[in-house]
Design a protein around this motif. Structure first.
Motif, mmCIF file in Angstrom:
data_model
loop_
_atom_site.group_PDB
_atom_site.id
_atom_site.type_symbol
_atom_site.label_atom_id
_atom_site.label_comp_id
_atom_site.label_asym_id
_atom_site.label_seq_id
_atom_site.Cartn_x
_atom_site.Cartn_y
_atom_site.Cartn_z
ATOM 1 N N ILE A 43 0.860 -1.349 -0.040
ATOM 2 C CA ILE A 43 0.024 0.069 -0.172
ATOM 3 C C ILE A 43 0.840 1.214 0.102
ATOM 4 C CG2 ILE A 43 -1.986 1.359 1.054
ATOM 5 C CD1 ILE A 43 -2.580 -1.297 2.686
ATOM 6 N N ARG A 44 0.739 2.015 -0.886
ATOM 7 C CA ARG A 44 1.519 3.457 -1.280
ATOM 8 C C ARG A 44 0.733 4.659 -0.796
ATOM 9 N NH1 ARG A 44 5.655 1.002 -3.490
ATOM 10 N NH2 ARG A 44 5.419 -0.396 -5.180
ATOM 11 N N ARG A 45 1.479 5.497 -0.449
ATOM 12 C CA ARG A 45 0.832 6.963 0.127
ATOM 13 C C ARG A 45 0.418 6.933 1.291
ATOM 14 N NH1 ARG A 45 -3.158 11.280 -3.350
ATOM 15 N NH2 ARG A 45 -2.100 12.911 -2.488
ATOM 16 N N VAL A 46 0.791 5.916 2.255
ATOM 17 C CA VAL A 46 0.454 5.832 3.419
ATOM 18 C C VAL A 46 0.598 6.754 4.408
ATOM 19 C CG1 VAL A 46 0.010 4.168 5.446
ATOM 20 C CG2 VAL A 46 0.391 3.144 3.161
ATOM 21 N N PRO A 47 -0.375 7.504 5.101
ATOM 22 C CA PRO A 47 -0.135 8.740 5.895
ATOM 23 C C PRO A 47 0.543 8.159 7.195
ATOM 24 C CG PRO A 47 -2.443 8.412 6.009
ATOM 25 C CD PRO A 47 -1.959 7.374 4.901
ATOM 26 N N ASP A 48 1.573 9.125 7.698
ATOM 27 C CA ASP A 48 2.238 8.889 8.715
ATOM 28 C C ASP A 48 1.198 9.281 10.161
ATOM 29 O OD1 ASP A 48 3.831 8.360 10.887
ATOM 30 O OD2 ASP A 48 5.480 9.755 10.410
ATOM 31 N N LEU A 49 0.574 8.311 10.699
ATOM 32 C CA LEU A 49 -0.591 8.731 11.791
ATOM 33 C C LEU A 49 -0.666 7.747 12.842
ATOM 34 C CD1 LEU A 49 -3.607 9.474 9.215
ATOM 35 C CD2 LEU A 49 -2.000 11.038 10.174
ATOM 36 N N ALA A 50 -0.938 8.329 13.816
ATOM 37 C CA ALA A 50 -0.894 7.195 15.123
ATOM 38 C C ALA A 50 -2.182 6.203 14.802
ATOM 39 C CB ALA A 50 -1.347 8.166 16.301
ATOM 40 N N ASP A 51 -2.987 6.597 14.099
ATOM 41 C CA ASP A 51 -3.983 5.556 13.588
ATOM 42 C C ASP A 51 -3.495 4.496 12.911
ATOM 43 O OD1 ASP A 51 -5.955 6.349 15.345
ATOM 44 O OD2 ASP A 51 -7.623 7.198 13.796
ATOM 45 N N VAL A 52 -2.661 4.829 12.100
ATOM 46 C CA VAL A 52 -1.769 3.888 11.170
ATOM 47 C C VAL A 52 -1.154 3.021 11.987
ATOM 48 C CG1 VAL A 52 -0.322 3.465 9.170
ATOM 49 C CG2 VAL A 52 -2.286 5.308 8.893
ATOM 50 N N LYS A 53 -0.431 3.369 12.912
ATOM 51 C CA LYS A 53 0.445 3.020 13.732
ATOM 52 C C LYS A 53 -0.360 1.694 14.655
ATOM 53 C CE LYS A 53 4.454 5.878 13.970
ATOM 54 N NZ LYS A 53 4.004 7.232 13.476
ATOM 55 N N THR A 54 -1.350 2.233 14.958
ATOM 56 C CA THR A 54 -2.209 1.287 16.027
ATOM 57 C C THR A 54 -2.889 0.115 15.054
ATOM 58 O OG1 THR A 54 -3.279 3.304 17.203
ATOM 59 C CG2 THR A 54 -4.725 1.363 17.266
ATOM 60 N N MET A 55 -3.316 0.365 13.715
ATOM 61 C CA MET A 55 -3.781 -0.839 12.971
ATOM 62 C C MET A 55 -2.544 -1.593 12.524
ATOM 63 S SD MET A 55 -6.006 -2.050 11.458
ATOM 64 C CE MET A 55 -7.819 -1.335 10.908
ATOM 65 N N ASP A 71 6.488 6.200 2.864
ATOM 66 C CA ASP A 71 4.911 6.006 2.861
ATOM 67 C C ASP A 71 4.368 4.845 2.227
ATOM 68 O OD1 ASP A 71 5.452 6.434 0.475
ATOM 69 O OD2 ASP A 71 4.147 8.162 -0.128
ATOM 70 N N THR A 72 5.274 3.613 2.268
ATOM 71 C CA THR A 72 4.879 2.423 1.843
ATOM 72 C C THR A 72 4.697 1.239 2.957
ATOM 73 O OG1 THR A 72 5.687 2.959 -0.366
ATOM 74 C CG2 THR A 72 5.351 0.683 0.032
ATOM 75 N N LEU A 73 3.669 0.823 2.897
ATOM 76 C CA LEU A 73 3.359 -0.537 3.794
ATOM 77 C C LEU A 73 3.358 -1.778 2.986
ATOM 78 C CD1 LEU A 73 0.437 0.322 6.165
ATOM 79 C CD2 LEU A 73 2.799 -0.190 6.874
ATOM 80 N N VAL A 74 4.204 -2.806 3.523
ATOM 81 C CA VAL A 74 3.990 -4.048 2.685
ATOM 82 C C VAL A 74 3.412 -4.810 3.925
ATOM 83 C CG1 VAL A 74 5.508 -6.019 1.849
ATOM 84 C CG2 VAL A 74 6.181 -3.453 1.318
ATOM 85 N N ILE A 75 2.489 -5.648 3.665
ATOM 86 C CA ILE A 75 1.741 -6.465 4.722
ATOM 87 C C ILE A 75 1.676 -7.945 4.080
ATOM 88 C CG2 ILE A 75 -0.197 -6.801 6.096
ATOM 89 C CD1 ILE A 75 -0.740 -3.841 5.669
ATOM 90 N N GLU A 76 2.106 -8.847 4.995
ATOM 91 C CA GLU A 76 1.907 -10.257 4.738
ATOM 92 C C GLU A 76 1.285 -10.996 5.734
ATOM 93 O OE1 GLU A 76 5.422 -11.612 2.589
ATOM 94 O OE2 GLU A 76 4.883 -13.844 2.707
ATOM 95 N N ALA A 77 0.167 -11.568 5.373
ATOM 96 C CA ALA A 77 -0.557 -12.251 6.475
ATOM 97 C C ALA A 77 -0.496 -13.881 6.214
ATOM 98 C CB ALA A 77 -1.980 -11.729 6.524
ATOM 99 N N ALA A 78 0.434 -14.423 6.008
ATOM 100 C CA ALA A 78 0.477 -15.849 5.743
ATOM 101 C C ALA A 78 -0.216 -16.603 6.614
ATOM 102 C CB ALA A 78 2.054 -16.295 5.621
ATOM 103 N N ARG A 79 -0.035 -16.289 8.136
ATOM 104 C CA ARG A 79 -0.596 -17.085 9.091
ATOM 105 C C ARG A 79 -1.460 -16.378 9.840
ATOM 106 N NH1 ARG A 79 3.944 -20.260 10.744
ATOM 107 N NH2 ARG A 79 4.452 -20.295 8.290
ATOM 108 N N LEU A 80 -2.607 -16.472 10.280
ATOM 109 C CA LEU A 80 -3.433 -15.776 10.992
ATOM 110 C C LEU A 80 -4.040 -16.120 12.330
ATOM 111 C CD1 LEU A 80 -5.757 -13.762 8.671
ATOM 112 C CD2 LEU A 80 -3.988 -12.820 9.946
ATOM 113 N N LYS A 81 -3.998 -15.417 13.261
ATOM 114 C CA LYS A 81 -4.661 -15.593 14.686
ATOM 115 C C LYS A 81 -6.304 -14.905 14.381
ATOM 116 C CE LYS A 81 -0.618 -15.114 17.082
ATOM 117 N NZ LYS A 81 -0.179 -13.703 18.018
ATOM 118 N N ASP A 82 -7.032 -15.477 15.347
ATOM 119 C CA ASP A 82 -8.571 -14.902 14.730
ATOM 120 C C ASP A 82 -8.909 -14.027 15.811
ATOM 121 O OD1 ASP A 82 -8.596 -16.344 16.938
ATOM 122 O OD2 ASP A 82 -10.297 -17.870 16.125
#
Ligand code: EPU
Length: 421
Positions: A43-55, A71-82
């Motif tokens: 995800i690009r153009r990610v704002p630097d915000l406290a709410d983004v850090k919480t997420m 301003d780029t986030l790379v997220i990989e959720a190969a395994r997940l808890k619920d």
């Protein structure tokens, strides 16, 4: 955590250019959407915000790997808890939007029920109704929503509530339905551009979605989603805030990276008040055209006037001679800024869902504090207009939703300083 304040020495017209950041309310559900796939999402153009850090913390607690560079986030959720814990969810109501992705991907979700907040009660009944329409079993016990949906399947759901459609509820149902069997039709879906932006991202992941941006959204479930890349839409609320600040301070501010089509209701009211707006080569410039006139405003779901811009507009209207009436139809007790603006010299009377603003009384700097993000933005605008020094306390609210607000304002010539209190 040391508390920080913003010291504003008012009376300087804002002048110059400011770059609008990616939209907070688009990026939060989009980050949650990355849980729908085991593959990597960017995800690009990610704002630097406290709410983004919480997420980010919520996604990590659910097992996702997150890299944040610039301003780029790379997220990989190969395994997940619920299970999303209270500790994270209590910080930010937007965290409820992990419910739909968890249910869609692992067919099971346990998410702490978000509490109310300063803008009033924040129910989630419509989110749960949506999950049930997809065949999920939902129980709320011990402060957690537990949803299971072994046979998640398409359904028909009406998401209109007493105040119109629900934005994050629409996002949640769309995300769960993307991996349900069969077709889901959401009626009275939220039409906010953030929903359209989320749908663009989900479609890039392989989801089948029609009608996002309209009141009827159709989602045809697929077996699996893949990784995708996306650039977040510009923050229309941040853009409106700087536009109002420009007019309020008799300045001239050019916004870069905005989408005027997302701002029609705000532009219409600014025009009635007496602002001049120019749109050239992808930039918008705001200034005062003539003597300002009072206006009546009613907040409504998109494409109506946004509740998230109501407070900032109130600050401007305190300086417009005559009587303006603001009616809040989305969150009816969202007027905490009125009392603080009053402390600065404004004449605002709140009567039920309406605020009557008698504009034209001079504002003078004071210590003020707001307990919500947009109310805090209104106090900053108040401080920029006021004579003398305004101290806006507890600016962690501002840092939740405005990227580097003090730097950006200084770039426009404002005399603003952040300090520890
Ligand atoms: N509502 C219900 N039942 C529900 C959900 C909502 O009755 O199950 C009611 C609410 O009480 C409210 C109305 O529906 O009266 C609209 O609430 P909505 O669900 O649309 O709000 P939200 O999705 O929780 C998002 C934004 C808010 C923004 C609202 C309205 C995010 C993270 N938050 O909240 O943003 O005010 O939509 O546009 O997207 C902000 O950025 O400052 C902010 C508060």
């Amino acid at each position: 955590m040391a508390l920080e304040s913003l010291l504003i020495n008012g009376g300087v017209p804002l002048r110059g250019e400011v770059e609008i950041s990616g939209a907070k309310n688009a990026v939060l559900p989009m980050m949650a959407a990355t849980l729908l796939t085991r593959e990597r999402c960017t995800i690009r153009r990610v704002p630097d915000l406290a709410d983004v850090k919480t997420m980010v913390a919520i996604l990590q607690s659910l097992g996702a790997k997150v890299q944040h560079a610039g301003d780029t986030l790379v997220i990989e959720a190969a395994r997940l808890k619920d299970k999303a814990d209270y500790d994270h969810v209590r910080k930010m109501r937007g965290s409820i939007c992990v419910l739909g992705p968890l249910l869609g991907r692992v067919r099971r979700a346990k998410v702490s029920v978000p509490g109310g907040c300063q803008i009033g009660p924040r129910p989630i009944g419509l989110h749960l109704k949506g999950m049930e329409a997809l065949g999920a079993k939902v129980k709320t016990t011990g402060g957690y929503v537990r949803a299971t949906g072994k046979d998640l399947r398409g359904g028909q759901v009406f998401l209109g509530g007493h105040a119109g459609p629900t934005v994050l509820g629409t996002a949640n149902v769309m995300m769960a339905a993307a991996l349900a069997k069969g077709t889901t039709v959401i009626e009275s879906a939220a039409c906010e551009p953030e929903i359209t932006d989320l749908a663009v991202f989900l479609k890039a992941m392989g989801a089948k979605i029609d009608g996002a941006g309209s009141p009827t959204i159709t989602v045809t479930g697929v077996k699996e989603l893949s990784g995708a890349e996306h650039e977040v839409m510009p923050d229309r609320i941040e853009a409106a805030t700087y536009a109002i600040a420009a007019v309020a301070t008799r300045g001239e501010v050019t916004l870069k990276g905005v989408r005027p089509e997302h701002l029609t209701a705000v532009l219409d009211k600014l025009d009635s008040v007496g602002a001049k707006v120019e749109f050239k080569r992808g930039k918008m410039t705001f200034k005062r055209a003539r003597t300002l006139k009072p206006v009546d405003i009613t907040t409504l779901p998109y494409p109506g006037f946004p509740t998230d811009v109501q407070a900032q507009m109130m600050a401007l209207l305190t300086q417009v001679p005559g009587i303006s009436v603001i009616t809040e139809r989305v969150f009816e007790s969202r007027f905490m800024h009125a009392a603080e603006l009053h402390r600065m010299g404004a004449d605002v009377a709140v009567k039920g869902p309406s605020a009557i603003v008698k504009g034209g009384t001079a504002l003078s700097g004071a210590q003020v504090m707001a307990s919500d993000l947009r109310a805090s933005a209104a106090l900053v605008i108040g401080g920029l207009m006021a004579n003398g020094i305004t101290q806006v306390n507890r600016i962690y609210h501002l840092d939740r939703g405005y990227e580097r607000i003090d730097d950006k304002l200084r770039g426009l010539g404002a005399r603003v300083q952040r300090m520890q209190t």
